[in-house]
Design an enzyme around this catalytic site. Sequence first.
Site, PDB file in Angstrom:
ATOM      1  N   HIS A 189       0.842  -1.203   0.000  1.00 52.39           N
ATOM      2  CA  HIS A 189       0.000   0.000   0.000  1.00 52.39           C
ATOM      3  C   HIS A 189       0.875   1.250   0.000  1.00 52.39           C
ATOM      4  O   HIS A 189       2.103   1.180  -0.006  1.00 52.39           O
ATOM      5  CB  HIS A 189      -1.005  -0.025   1.155  1.00 52.39           C
ATOM      6  CG  HIS A 189      -0.377  -0.185   2.515  1.00 52.39           C
ATOM      7  ND1 HIS A 189       0.426   0.786   3.073  1.00 52.39           N
ATOM      8  CD2 HIS A 189      -0.414  -1.204   3.411  1.00 52.39           C
ATOM      9  CE1 HIS A 189       0.829   0.379   4.254  1.00 52.39           C
ATOM     10  NE2 HIS A 189       0.344  -0.839   4.488  1.00 52.39           N
ATOM     11  N   HIS A 209       3.796   1.654   2.460  1.00 49.26           N
ATOM     12  CA  HIS A 209       5.048   0.968   2.109  1.00 49.26           C
ATOM     13  C   HIS A 209       5.871   1.838   1.151  1.00 49.26           C
ATOM     14  O   HIS A 209       7.084   1.940   1.264  1.00 49.26           O
ATOM     15  CB  HIS A 209       4.763  -0.376   1.434  1.00 49.26           C
ATOM     16  CG  HIS A 209       3.995  -1.344   2.304  1.00 49.26           C
ATOM     17  ND1 HIS A 209       2.931  -2.060   1.841  1.00 49.26           N
ATOM     18  CD2 HIS A 209       4.136  -1.681   3.607  1.00 49.26           C
ATOM     19  CE1 HIS A 209       2.456  -2.822   2.814  1.00 49.26           C
ATOM     20  NE2 HIS A 209       3.172  -2.600   3.911  1.00 49.26           N
ATOM     21  N   CYS A 247      -9.335 -15.665  19.350  1.00 44.99           N
ATOM     22  CA  CYS A 247     -10.489 -15.814  18.452  1.00 44.99           C
ATOM     23  C   CYS A 247     -10.354 -17.137  17.720  1.00 44.99           C
ATOM     24  O   CYS A 247      -9.380 -17.357  17.001  1.00 44.99           O
ATOM     25  CB  CYS A 247     -10.592 -14.662  17.465  1.00 44.99           C
ATOM     26  SG  CYS A 247     -11.869 -14.968  16.213  1.00 44.99           S
ATOM     27  N   CYS A 288     -10.309 -16.653  13.801  1.00 45.83           N
ATOM     28  CA  CYS A 288      -9.017 -16.208  13.243  1.00 45.83           C
ATOM     29  C   CYS A 288      -7.900 -17.171  13.617  1.00 45.83           C
ATOM     30  O   CYS A 288      -6.825 -17.109  13.018  1.00 45.83           O
ATOM     31  CB  CYS A 288      -8.626 -14.838  13.799  1.00 45.83           C
ATOM     32  SG  CYS A 288      -9.774 -13.525  13.458  1.00 45.83           S
ATOM     33  N   CYS A 293     -14.578 -10.024  17.927  1.00 43.14           N
ATOM     34  CA  CYS A 293     -13.635  -9.957  16.808  1.00 43.14           C
ATOM     35  C   CYS A 293     -14.371  -9.321  15.637  1.00 43.14           C
ATOM     36  O   CYS A 293     -15.435  -9.784  15.253  1.00 43.14           O
ATOM     37  CB  CYS A 293     -13.171 -11.371  16.429  1.00 43.14           C
ATOM     38  SG  CYS A 293     -12.390 -11.416  14.801  1.00 43.14           S
ATOM     39  N   HIS A 339     -15.210 -11.834  12.857  1.00 40.44           N
ATOM     40  CA  HIS A 339     -16.076 -12.992  13.105  1.00 40.44           C
ATOM     41  C   HIS A 339     -17.297 -12.678  13.954  1.00 40.44           C
ATOM     42  O   HIS A 339     -18.133 -13.549  14.179  1.00 40.44           O
ATOM     43  CB  HIS A 339     -15.257 -14.121  13.745  1.00 40.44           C
ATOM     44  CG  HIS A 339     -14.229 -14.675  12.812  1.00 40.44           C
ATOM     45  ND1 HIS A 339     -12.919 -14.236  12.810  1.00 40.44           N
ATOM     46  CD2 HIS A 339     -14.332 -15.579  11.805  1.00 40.44           C
ATOM     47  CE1 HIS A 339     -12.251 -14.871  11.852  1.00 40.44           C
ATOM     48  NE2 HIS A 339     -13.086 -15.681  11.234  1.00 40.44           N
ATOM     49  N   LYS A 358      -8.930   8.176   8.544  1.00 34.89           N
ATOM     50  CA  LYS A 358      -8.154   6.962   8.347  1.00 34.89           C
ATOM     51  C   LYS A 358      -8.525   6.310   7.004  1.00 34.89           C
ATOM     52  O   LYS A 358      -9.693   6.258   6.632  1.00 34.89           O
ATOM     53  CB  LYS A 358      -8.459   5.997   9.507  1.00 34.89           C
ATOM     54  CG  LYS A 358      -7.493   4.858   9.571  1.00 34.89           C
ATOM     55  CD  LYS A 358      -7.750   3.965  10.785  1.00 34.89           C
ATOM     56  CE  LYS A 358      -6.710   2.894  10.781  1.00 34.89           C
ATOM     57  NZ  LYS A 358      -7.011   1.565  10.974  1.00 34.89           N
ATOM     58  N   LYS A 392     -10.982   0.609   3.154  1.00 34.92           N
ATOM     59  CA  LYS A 392     -11.661   0.171   1.936  1.00 34.92           C
ATOM     60  C   LYS A 392     -13.133   0.562   1.961  1.00 34.92           C
ATOM     61  O   LYS A 392     -13.701   0.941   0.944  1.00 34.92           O
ATOM     62  CB  LYS A 392     -11.518  -1.343   1.777  1.00 34.92           C
ATOM     63  CG  LYS A 392     -10.171  -1.696   1.177  1.00 34.92           C
ATOM     64  CD  LYS A 392     -10.061  -3.171   0.835  1.00 34.92           C
ATOM     65  CE  LYS A 392      -8.628  -3.482   0.416  1.00 34.92           C
ATOM     66  NZ  LYS A 392      -8.183  -4.804   0.803  1.00 34.92           N
TER      67      LYS A 392
END
Length: 509
Positions: free
Chosen positions: A16, A19, A124, A127, A142, A145, A293, A296
Amino acid sequence: MKYVTTPIYYPNGDPHIGHAYTTILGDVLKRVANMNGEDTFYTTGVDEHGQKIQAAIEKSGLSEQEFLDNKADVFKSLFDSLDIQYDFFVRTTADKHIKVVQEFLQKIYESGYIVKKKYSGLYCEGCEMFKRESDLDEHGNCPDHQKKPIVVEEENYFFRLEPFRDWLVEHIKNNPEWIQPKYFATEILNMLKEPLEDLCISRPVSRVKMGVPLPFDDKYVTYIWFDALVNYVSSIYEKPNKDQLWANSVHLMGKDIIKPHCIYWPIMLKAMGLEPVHKVLVHGFLTGESGIKMSKSIGNVVDPVKVINTVGTDALRMFMSTNVSDRDIAVSERNITEFYQLMANNIGNLHMRSCKLLEKYKSNVVPDAKLTDEDSQLLTQISNSLSSALKSVTNFAEISALSNALLQACSEVNSYVSRKEPWSMAKRLPETQDELDSCLYTLMDSLRIIAIALYPIAPNTAKKILDTLQIDQADITVVNVVPAKLQAGVQIKEASILFPKLAVDSTEK
Ligand SMILES: [Zn+2]
């Protein structure tokens, strides 16, 4: 000799813009050091271990090797398209790295600073991972989930940090330049006011396969930091000048990982009998527009590949270099595009109008001019400002200062042209011949000085300008950022457009 490192990145997703941010800055530092006659070794790479990678591999349906090779290639290809001149690409699954990690673990284990004890955490089951309170949503679930994690106890190995706390406090106080900006050193000193908890460094192999086995207990692999941080040593382990590199090492990072880098890592090194890294440079986060922030779901994620395809590499490199800060900076495709336009009006305009003037009045030949005092002063002023900016780049603030000095120099020369009106001089020839020659020489020599100083930040643009001026790439050194070095009589090439107009819809896609 300078050893520059970025953190190693998690390749469970695609690279992203964050980086790109750190890695561009490292490349600028490297190029500036080279221009100052200093040798460099620059590393970046990926951390291929841990549960998230393991989950991503399982989800992909690919073999472990295929998945990791593909991801390493995706990161490398982004860095290549950003013109990053890294010398070594770290992969933590490499045998050489694993060997050094195990050497660290074994030696510190033998010295008694690694102990085994019960660990209890929020786990979790979806996960298959331990969660921190801060990973959970407002209902304590979580987020992936929508399920409450359960408390799980397991035995693990821990690294004792507390015996080294006083030493680390002293080290920070005695080395005020160690962590930059200093604000973050204060933050670390605040963390060191309380006793340090033991650091959990293992996970059972039954749960996490992707990791380096503990050399003293093969039922465990080491967890995150004892693996990832050691890359800074393993990358230069076999180099004959590794001690010299380490003595001049600079770690670059975002502010979220200063605790592992400025507490765990120096203590690990101390426990190994090694010196802490020479310097730590910290930058803030990138956020979406208005400081929101990036996510997506909001749709404000900036994709570096898309940005490069729209505005090219240099505008992104220069945007990052100009804006780098210890505070968070807002990034969007729109503000990078605006920055591209600023570069077009500033550097692009100066380049094109100067070359056009030389073409029109001197058939592209650099005149042999006796400089007027004013012209000579202008060249001295911009070369002094740019060479001192180049000589002092050792941290992020100084990269930003160099970038701003470049924009400033271009503005000054642009307003010089508007003020001097060489086209009016040309109407009063021949009595204005000397004045016109001096003006045109000043323009071309300014371009040369600016292009050399621009090289570490926007290498493609710099090379295009220098190529127009028929200047060899070997001349891209700080020593050459001095006035009146452009050779008279040289026939320059026809100037190409540095920043072409963007397609109208490119910002709306
Ligand atoms: Zn979960």
